[in-house]
Design an enzyme around this catalytic site. Structure first.
Site, PDB file in Angstrom:
ATOM      1  CD  GLU A 194      -2.830  -1.192   2.400  1.00 39.03           C
ATOM      2  OE1 GLU A 194      -3.886  -1.797   2.245  1.00 39.03           O
ATOM      3  OE2 GLU A 194      -2.548  -0.598   3.458  1.00 39.03           O
TER       4      GLU A 194
ATOM      5  CB  CYS B 100       3.201   7.225   3.352  1.00 43.35           C
ATOM      6  SG  CYS B 100       3.664   5.936   4.491  1.00 43.35           S
TER       7      CYS B 100
ATOM      8  CB  CYS C 208       7.315  -5.420   8.210  1.00 44.34           C
ATOM      9  SG  CYS C 208       8.743  -4.640   9.028  1.00 44.34           S
TER      10      CYS C 208
ATOM     11  CB  CYS D  36       6.929  -3.349  15.944  1.00 49.62           C
ATOM     12  SG  CYS D  36       8.625  -2.974  15.457  1.00 49.62           S
TER      13      CYS D  36
ATOM     14  CB  CYS E 105       3.466  -2.188  13.593  1.00 48.73           C
ATOM     15  SG  CYS E 105       3.492  -1.867  11.820  1.00 48.73           S
TER      16      CYS E 105
ATOM     17  N   GLY F 297       7.009  -2.265   5.641  1.00 48.41           N
ATOM     18  CA  GLY F 297       8.370  -2.755   5.497  1.00 48.41           C
ATOM     19  C   GLY F 297       9.417  -1.964   6.249  1.00 48.41           C
ATOM     20  CD  GLU F 298      13.816  -1.105   9.182  1.00 50.67           C
ATOM     21  OE1 GLU F 298      12.853  -0.606   9.812  1.00 50.67           O
ATOM     22  OE2 GLU F 298      14.894  -0.502   8.987  1.00 50.67           O
TER      23      GLU F 298
ATOM     24  CB  SER G 238      10.839   5.663   8.827  1.00 52.46           C
ATOM     25  OG  SER G 238      10.408   5.422  10.150  1.00 52.46           O
TER      26      SER G 238
ATOM     27  CB  SER H 155      10.693   3.470  14.783  1.00 52.10           C
ATOM     28  OG  SER H 155      10.287   4.004  13.544  1.00 52.10           O
ATOM     29  CG  LEU H 156      14.154   5.378  20.946  1.00 52.05           C
ATOM     30  CD1 LEU H 156      15.377   4.681  20.375  1.00 52.05           C
ATOM     31  CD2 LEU H 156      14.573   6.622  21.730  1.00 52.05           C
ATOM     32  CG  HIS H 157       8.185   3.229  19.075  1.00 55.55           C
ATOM     33  ND1 HIS H 157       7.487   4.338  18.675  1.00 55.55           N
ATOM     34  CD2 HIS H 157       8.424   2.519  17.944  1.00 55.55           C
ATOM     35  CE1 HIS H 157       7.324   4.302  17.364  1.00 55.55           C
ATOM     36  NE2 HIS H 157       7.878   3.221  16.892  1.00 55.55           N
TER      37      HIS H 157
ATOM     38  CG  ASN I 242      -2.641   5.456  14.189  1.00 57.24           C
ATOM     39  OD1 ASN I 242      -3.440   6.342  14.433  1.00 57.24           O
ATOM     40  ND2 ASN I 242      -1.535   5.655  13.495  1.00 57.24           N
TER      41      ASN I 242
ATOM     42  CB  CYS J 130       3.012   4.030   9.966  1.00 58.82           C
ATOM     43  SG  CYS J 130       3.740   5.338   8.992  1.00 58.82           S
TER      44      CYS J 130
HETATM   45  N1  SAH Z   1       9.971   0.014   9.469  1.00 58.36           N
HETATM   46  C1  SAH Z   1       9.960   1.457   9.528  1.00 58.36           C
HETATM   47  C2  SAH Z   1       8.696   2.050   8.937  1.00 58.36           C
HETATM   48  C3  SAH Z   1       7.481   1.668   9.714  1.00 58.36           C
HETATM   49  S1  SAH Z   1       6.038   2.677   9.730  1.00 58.36           S
HETATM   50  C4  SAH Z   1      10.097   1.895  10.964  1.00 58.36           C
HETATM   51  O1  SAH Z   1       9.856   1.101  11.855  1.00 58.36           O
HETATM   52  O2  SAH Z   1      10.472   3.039  11.209  1.00 58.36           O
HETATM   53  C5  SAH Z   1       6.532   4.236  10.278  1.00 58.36           C
HETATM   54  C6  SAH Z   1       6.309   4.578  11.743  1.00 58.36           C
HETATM   55  O3  SAH Z   1       5.001   4.237  12.229  1.00 58.36           O
HETATM   56  C7  SAH Z   1       7.279   3.874  12.649  1.00 58.36           C
HETATM   57  O4  SAH Z   1       7.804   4.798  13.555  1.00 58.36           O
HETATM   58  C8  SAH Z   1       6.407   2.884  13.351  1.00 58.36           C
HETATM   59  O5  SAH Z   1       6.945   2.461  14.571  1.00 58.36           O
HETATM   60  C9  SAH Z   1       5.135   3.666  13.500  1.00 58.36           C
HETATM   61  N2  SAH Z   1       3.970   2.856  13.836  1.00 58.36           N
HETATM   62  C10 SAH Z   1       3.784   1.548  13.606  1.00 58.36           C
HETATM   63  N3  SAH Z   1       2.598   1.137  14.088  1.00 58.36           N
HETATM   64  C11 SAH Z   1       2.020   2.222  14.641  1.00 58.36           C
HETATM   65  C12 SAH Z   1       0.787   2.424  15.307  1.00 58.36           C
HETATM   66  N4  SAH Z   1      -0.080   1.435  15.476  1.00 58.36           N
HETATM   67  N5  SAH Z   1       0.516   3.676  15.750  1.00 58.36           N
HETATM   68  C13 SAH Z   1       1.384   4.686  15.563  1.00 58.36           C
HETATM   69  N6  SAH Z   1       2.557   4.536  14.936  1.00 58.36           N
HETATM   70  C14 SAH Z   1       2.896   3.320  14.488  1.00 58.36           C
END
Ligand code: SAH
Length: 407
Positions: free
Chosen positions: A138, A151, A158, A162, A165, A220-221, A254, A277-279, A356, A399
């Site tokens: 997509e 995007c 992927c 995570c 996601c 994807g990564e 990303s 993407s630290l989180h 999300n 995302c």
């Molecule tokens: N593989 C890449 C791209 C992923 S999507 C990465 O991990 O960076 C881009 C961003 O959306 C990433 O920071 C990812 O962690 C975040 N993301 C994934 N699922 C999410 C969700 N349910 N809510 C908010 N952000 C999310």
């Protein structure tokens, strides 16, 4: 990477103009394996070779190996990257017989649109594409007053797993080719030219509408599919007619924090924006939220991001999905602020994103007061921090839901 809850218009009927799906071919190898870290993409039939897979020198070779004059490569590139031509009949500088052979050999169809959804009064379009082997990916095209962002996906599925996601939960189907990655942008550019995206401010009326920003935040990564992703970046940034001539600054890579991939990107010397993407600022929690952390820790990922800043001068983005009662505590904001400041000042900004929700996930977004407190604590450390709007005003990074609806 679309947002939730879907605005009413997002559930609009699928576009009548897109072809009806045909029977999907059976996958050529094993199905994706959800629930574990996967680096090695399953091998499937390769996508057909496309102009956008190749450097200008390789295009010339490819044209010659088909028995044609080398200069035809530049003509084809001009049609594809500069004119965005998709109708071979219009390529009148190529003799007819030559044309069909070259188009078949270098401009094969890579993406077939299967679903097209509109949101935000027509200012957001989400596309689902079927690839040659039936894999589905997509992309999301978003129009803002002064920019248009797409995007894009770099892998079908992927392998990073995570848990918050949707794409990560589905596992990795396969890597995409550079051509498949670039085609998403070229499609978008054509859609813009046809006036298919509403919106834009008065100041946009004069200038030709172009895709100004590309974010690798779809499925994807991208750094786990390094060669194709960097090839795509070169095609996007090479001046026309060799490429689309986009500014590298408008492109965001990303990543979950694949340290060797970040270092490789640093060495390329293309000043794209890096988003990490630290989180979570601590290994204990990040091991759970971003399982690759068990291989490259928070400190290792931050060091690599800092090296990227030092080499390129580009300020790094830290992505932080705020998950209620999981990673949104004030002390975690403080720890994050300290860890970032320990490495320097002015090198980084933080983008918290309210989570999300995704199907099957027990987690939800932080409460607004908690979110605000998190932001303020970071700002108190002097860290520029901007919340991303989940409604879709700034969903460049919001995302995590791709593949939920169509794959
Ligand atoms: N593989 C890449 C791209 C992923 S999507 C990465 O991990 O960076 C881009 C961003 O959306 C990433 O920071 C990812 O962690 C975040 N993301 C994934 N699922 C999410 C969700 N349910 N809510 C908010 N952000 C999310």
């Amino acid at each position: 990477m679309t947002d939730t809850p879907a605005p009413a218009s997002e559930s609009a009927p699928e576009s009548a103009s897109v072809p009806t799906p045909v029977v999907l071919p059976e996958p050529t190898t094993a199905r994706p394996v959800p629930g574990q870290l996967t680096f090695q993409a399953p091998r499937r039939g390769k996508p057909p070779r496309h102009l956008a897979d190749l450097t200008p020198a390789e295009r010339k070779e490819a044209v010659e190996s088909l028995g044609h004059k080398g200069f035809r490569a530049k003509q084809l590139s001009t049609h594809y990257f500069e004119r965005l031509e998709d109708d071979p009949e219009q390529m009148t500088d190529l003799p007819k017989a030559v044309r069909s052979e070259l188009v078949a050999g270098l401009l094969p169809t890579l993406l077939t649109p299967i679903v097209q959804r509109v949101a935000d009064d027509g200012q957001t379009m989400k596309y689902a594409w079927r690839l040659h082997d039936g894999a589905i990916v997509e992309s999301v095209l978003m129009r803002y007053p002064k920019r248009v962002t797409i995007c894009i996906s770099s892998q079908a599925g992927c392998g990073m797993n995570c848990p918050f996601c949707a794409t990560g939960q589905a596992g990795l189907t396969r890597n995409m080719s550079a051509g498949e990655i670039v085609e998403q942008v070229v499609w978008a550019a054509r859609a813009l030219r046809r006036g298919e995206l509403a919106g834009g401010g008065d100041e946009d009326r004069e200038a030709p509408l172009r895709v100004s920003n590309v974010v690798f935040m779809g499925m994807g990564e991208a750094l786990a599919n390094y060669k194709a992703s960097i090839g795509a970046i070169r095609r996007l940034t090479d001046p026309a007619p060799d490429g689309l001539g986009m500014s590298a600054r408008g492109i965001t890579m990303s990543t979950v924090g694949l340290v060797p991939g970040i270092d490789k990107l640093t060495a390329e010397g293309i000043p794209v924006t890096l988003a990490l993407s630290l989180h979570a600022p601590d290994d204990e929690l990040r091991n759970e939220l971003v399982p690759i952390n068990t291989r490259w820790s928070v400190d290792e990922a931050l060091d690599a991001a800092y090296r990227y800043f030092e080499a390129t001068g580009r300020r790094v983005s830290i992505e932080y999905a705020l998950i209620r009662d999981i990673n949104d505590q004030g002390w975690r904001a403080d720890l994050l602020g300290e860890k970032l400041n320990r490495r320097g000042r002015g090198w980084v900004h933080v983008n918290p994103i309210p989570l999300n929700p995704t199907p099957g996930s027990k987690w939800t977004a932080s409460r607004p007061g908690v979110e605000q407190n998190f932001v303020e604590r970071l700002r108190a450390h002097g860290i520029p921090t901007t919340i991303r709007d989940t409604r879709g005003q700034d969903i460049d990074g919001a995302c995590g839901q791709l593949a939920a609806s169509t794959a």
